[in-house]
Scaffold this active site. Structure first.
Site, PDB file in Angstrom:
ATOM      1  N   GLU A 105      50.318  55.265   3.931  1.00 36.73           N
ATOM      2  CA  GLU A 105      49.030  55.770   4.389  1.00 36.73           C
ATOM      3  C   GLU A 105      48.040  54.622   4.558  1.00 36.73           C
ATOM      4  O   GLU A 105      47.789  53.864   3.625  1.00 36.73           O
ATOM      5  CB  GLU A 105      48.498  56.790   3.382  1.00 36.73           C
ATOM      6  CG  GLU A 105      49.418  57.993   3.208  1.00 36.73           C
ATOM      7  CD  GLU A 105      49.120  58.796   1.958  1.00 36.73           C
ATOM      8  OE1 GLU A 105      48.154  58.446   1.247  1.00 36.73           O
ATOM      9  OE2 GLU A 105      49.863  59.763   1.692  1.00 36.73           O
ATOM     10  N   ALA A 143      51.182  62.537   3.242  1.00 33.98           N
ATOM     11  CA  ALA A 143      52.241  63.427   2.763  1.00 33.98           C
ATOM     12  C   ALA A 143      53.294  62.575   2.074  1.00 33.98           C
ATOM     13  O   ALA A 143      54.266  62.152   2.701  1.00 33.98           O
ATOM     14  CB  ALA A 143      52.837  64.224   3.923  1.00 33.98           C
ATOM     15  N   GLU A 144      53.107  62.335   0.788  1.00 33.94           N
ATOM     16  CA  GLU A 144      53.977  61.397   0.079  1.00 33.94           C
ATOM     17  C   GLU A 144      55.430  61.837   0.075  1.00 33.94           C
ATOM     18  O   GLU A 144      56.338  60.995   0.196  1.00 33.94           O
ATOM     19  CB  GLU A 144      53.468  61.214  -1.352  1.00 33.94           C
ATOM     20  CG  GLU A 144      52.221  60.356  -1.484  1.00 33.94           C
ATOM     21  CD  GLU A 144      50.935  61.092  -1.118  1.00 33.94           C
ATOM     22  OE1 GLU A 144      49.891  60.442  -0.984  1.00 33.94           O
ATOM     23  OE2 GLU A 144      50.996  62.338  -0.975  1.00 33.94           O
ATOM     24  N   GLN A 157      49.516  54.947  -2.132  1.00 33.89           N
ATOM     25  CA  GLN A 157      48.180  54.367  -2.266  1.00 33.89           C
ATOM     26  C   GLN A 157      47.787  54.105  -3.711  1.00 33.89           C
ATOM     27  O   GLN A 157      47.201  53.075  -4.027  1.00 33.89           O
ATOM     28  CB  GLN A 157      47.146  55.292  -1.611  1.00 33.89           C
ATOM     29  CG  GLN A 157      47.011  55.080  -0.127  1.00 33.89           C
ATOM     30  CD  GLN A 157      45.760  55.722   0.425  1.00 33.89           C
ATOM     31  OE1 GLN A 157      45.091  56.529  -0.241  1.00 33.89           O
ATOM     32  NE2 GLN A 157      45.415  55.368   1.640  1.00 33.89           N
ATOM     33  N   ASP A 212      48.952  55.118  -8.102  1.00 34.13           N
ATOM     34  CA  ASP A 212      50.010  55.555  -9.003  1.00 34.13           C
ATOM     35  C   ASP A 212      50.214  57.062  -9.020  1.00 34.13           C
ATOM     36  O   ASP A 212      51.313  57.558  -8.785  1.00 34.13           O
ATOM     37  CB  ASP A 212      49.717  55.047 -10.423  1.00 34.13           C
ATOM     38  CG  ASP A 212      48.229  54.923 -10.687  1.00 34.13           C
ATOM     39  OD1 ASP A 212      47.509  55.926 -10.519  1.00 34.13           O
ATOM     40  OD2 ASP A 212      47.777  53.819 -11.045  1.00 34.13           O
ATOM     41  N   PHE A 250      49.223  59.265  -6.974  1.00 36.30           N
ATOM     42  CA  PHE A 250      49.474  59.860  -5.660  1.00 36.30           C
ATOM     43  C   PHE A 250      50.976  59.952  -5.383  1.00 36.30           C
ATOM     44  O   PHE A 250      51.396  60.644  -4.450  1.00 36.30           O
ATOM     45  CB  PHE A 250      48.825  59.036  -4.554  1.00 36.30           C
ATOM     46  CG  PHE A 250      47.318  59.083  -4.537  1.00 36.30           C
ATOM     47  CD1 PHE A 250      46.598  59.664  -5.563  1.00 36.30           C
ATOM     48  CD2 PHE A 250      46.617  58.529  -3.480  1.00 36.30           C
ATOM     49  CE1 PHE A 250      45.211  59.687  -5.547  1.00 36.30           C
ATOM     50  CE2 PHE A 250      45.228  58.556  -3.449  1.00 36.30           C
ATOM     51  CZ  PHE A 250      44.529  59.135  -4.495  1.00 36.30           C
ATOM     52  N   TYR A 288      53.278  61.251  -7.272  1.00 37.07           N
ATOM     53  CA  TYR A 288      53.956  62.377  -7.896  1.00 37.07           C
ATOM     54  C   TYR A 288      54.486  63.406  -6.904  1.00 37.07           C
ATOM     55  O   TYR A 288      55.563  63.975  -7.136  1.00 37.07           O
ATOM     56  CB  TYR A 288      53.039  63.056  -8.914  1.00 37.07           C
ATOM     57  CG  TYR A 288      52.593  62.142 -10.045  1.00 37.07           C
ATOM     58  CD1 TYR A 288      53.398  61.099 -10.493  1.00 37.07           C
ATOM     59  CD2 TYR A 288      51.357  62.322 -10.672  1.00 37.07           C
ATOM     60  CE1 TYR A 288      52.989  60.256 -11.514  1.00 37.07           C
ATOM     61  CE2 TYR A 288      50.942  61.499 -11.695  1.00 37.07           C
ATOM     62  CZ  TYR A 288      51.760  60.463 -12.117  1.00 37.07           C
ATOM     63  OH  TYR A 288      51.360  59.629 -13.123  1.00 37.07           O
ATOM     64  N   PRO A 289      53.803  63.721  -5.798  1.00 37.16           N
ATOM     65  CA  PRO A 289      54.401  64.668  -4.846  1.00 37.16           C
ATOM     66  C   PRO A 289      55.744  64.219  -4.288  1.00 37.16           C
ATOM     67  O   PRO A 289      56.524  65.047  -3.815  1.00 37.16           O
ATOM     68  CB  PRO A 289      53.338  64.754  -3.731  1.00 37.16           C
ATOM     69  CG  PRO A 289      52.060  64.428  -4.407  1.00 37.16           C
ATOM     70  CD  PRO A 289      52.425  63.366  -5.415  1.00 37.16           C
ATOM     71  N   HIS A 295      43.902  57.675 -10.210  1.00 39.72           N
ATOM     72  CA  HIS A 295      43.831  56.339  -9.647  1.00 39.72           C
ATOM     73  C   HIS A 295      44.146  55.254 -10.675  1.00 39.72           C
ATOM     74  O   HIS A 295      44.036  54.078 -10.365  1.00 39.72           O
ATOM     75  CB  HIS A 295      42.429  56.065  -9.065  1.00 39.72           C
ATOM     76  CG  HIS A 295      42.086  56.902  -7.879  1.00 39.72           C
ATOM     77  ND1 HIS A 295      41.794  58.228  -7.981  1.00 39.72           N
ATOM     78  CD2 HIS A 295      41.987  56.581  -6.561  1.00 39.72           C
ATOM     79  CE1 HIS A 295      41.509  58.711  -6.760  1.00 39.72           C
ATOM     80  NE2 HIS A 295      41.632  57.735  -5.903  1.00 39.72           N
TER      81      HIS A 295
END
Length: 328
Positions: free
Chosen positions: A34, A64-65, A87, A89, A91, A93-94, A134
């Protein structure tokens, strides 16, 4: 290595050089993430790479990770070497389901016939005043997932060398970048020790501090301060959490007989628990005291104004050293 002039650069610049050199040397390398294209990433690690190599090699993706990592998995299966940037840490998890169900299992599932040359870059850790989602230290999740290599540089030299090695690896690598160290400066060394090798940053005789990533400068500072108290503390930088370098760590602990593990992640079931167990199993008869840990507290990451109470500091490290059952 085409861009490793011996001048002082930031850790962020060392990472950018590693990505640029990998792109220039191997057309199979592609970057995805991203805002990594035109913007150059939140921390500007990919600044200028889209302009030099084009949007096909340095591609902006939707937010959309799971889709990013799923796409990269397919690319790796077809022979490319994708490097994914998450982007922040938390973020990532998805995308964890993709990582556990597919990325980590592919080589084993195919009996080694299908390598998985995929690097996942994740800025992690606290110390920059970031809000929740973050500033996580999520390395324990990745360490507990068989099939992944987990790497975290703490120096400029390792930022370049370990990232080049990660991209060249045929195994998937979770590459954790300590964001609080992005602006530290030193010279780039293309001949960094290999993945899986710890480094003794400071030899000692009284006790050994074992650490990695953002906590390395803190441990070095604590070791320097400890001299005034009559302690000669050694510092081991793990560099790679998986595979783990038992030989280097245990050799140092056997010399000193005392060890303290330091990291920002929570203490309960954190990386330090595994490290302490490994040391105890291998060095029990050499230990003069139990292996202690200095960690983040067992809470969700706090607001920025409170993070200084959550993160380890030199006072907490030296307090742990003082509790190592010294004889009067």
């Amino acid at each position: 290595m085409t861009s490793t002039a011996a001048r002082s650069v930031s850790l962020a610049e060392a990472l950018r050089r590693a990505l640029r050199d990998a792109l220039a040397e191997d057309p199979a390398v592609h970057l995805l993430g991203e805002d990594i294209g035109t913007l150059g990433g939140v921390f500007r690690i990919t600044d200028g790479l889209a302009a030099e190599f084009g949007p096909e090699r340095c591609a902006d993706t939707p937010l959309a990770e799971a889709g990013i990592l799923g796409t990269a998995t397919g690319m790796a299966m077809y022979g490319l070497r994708p490097v994914v940037e998450m982007q922040f840490d938390a973020f990532a998890y998805p995308a964890f389901e993709q990582l556990v169900s597919h990325v980590a299992r592919m080589r084993n599932r195919t009996r080694g016939a299908m390598p998985m040359p995929l690097t996942i870059r994740i800025p992690y850790g606290g110390g920059i005043g970031g809000v929740e989602h973050h500033s996580d230290s999520s390395e324990a999740y990745y360490m507990a997932t068989p099939g992944l290599h987990v790497v975290t540089p703490a120096t400029v030299a390792d930022a370049y060398g370990l990232l080049r090695q990660a991209i060249a690896s045929d195994d998937p690598v979770v590459f954790l970048e300590p964001k609080r160290l992005y602006w530290s400066k030193d010279t780039v060394d293309p001949d960094a020790p290999p993945l899986g090798r710890a480094v003794v940053r400071r030899p000692g005789t009284s006790a050994t501090l074992i650490t990695y990533g953002p906590s390395l400068p803190l441990c070095l500072a604590a070791a320097e301060e400890a001299r005034g108290r009559g302690w000669d503390l050694g510092v081991v930088d793990l560099r790679t959490l998986v595979p783990f370098d038992d030989a280097t760590v245990c050799a140092e602990v056997r010399r000193t007989g005392r060890a303290v593990v330091v990291h920002e992640a929570a203490g309960f079931a954190g990386p330090g628990a595994e490290i302490a167990a490994r040391i105890t199993e291998r060095c029990f008869h050499h230990l003069a005291a139990p292996v202690l840990r200095v960690t983040g507290h067992d809470i969700p990451y706090p607001p920025p104004l409170l993070e200084r109470h959550h993160l380890p500091d030199t006072a907490r490290i030296l307090d742990a050293v003082a509790r190592l059952q010294w004889e009067e």
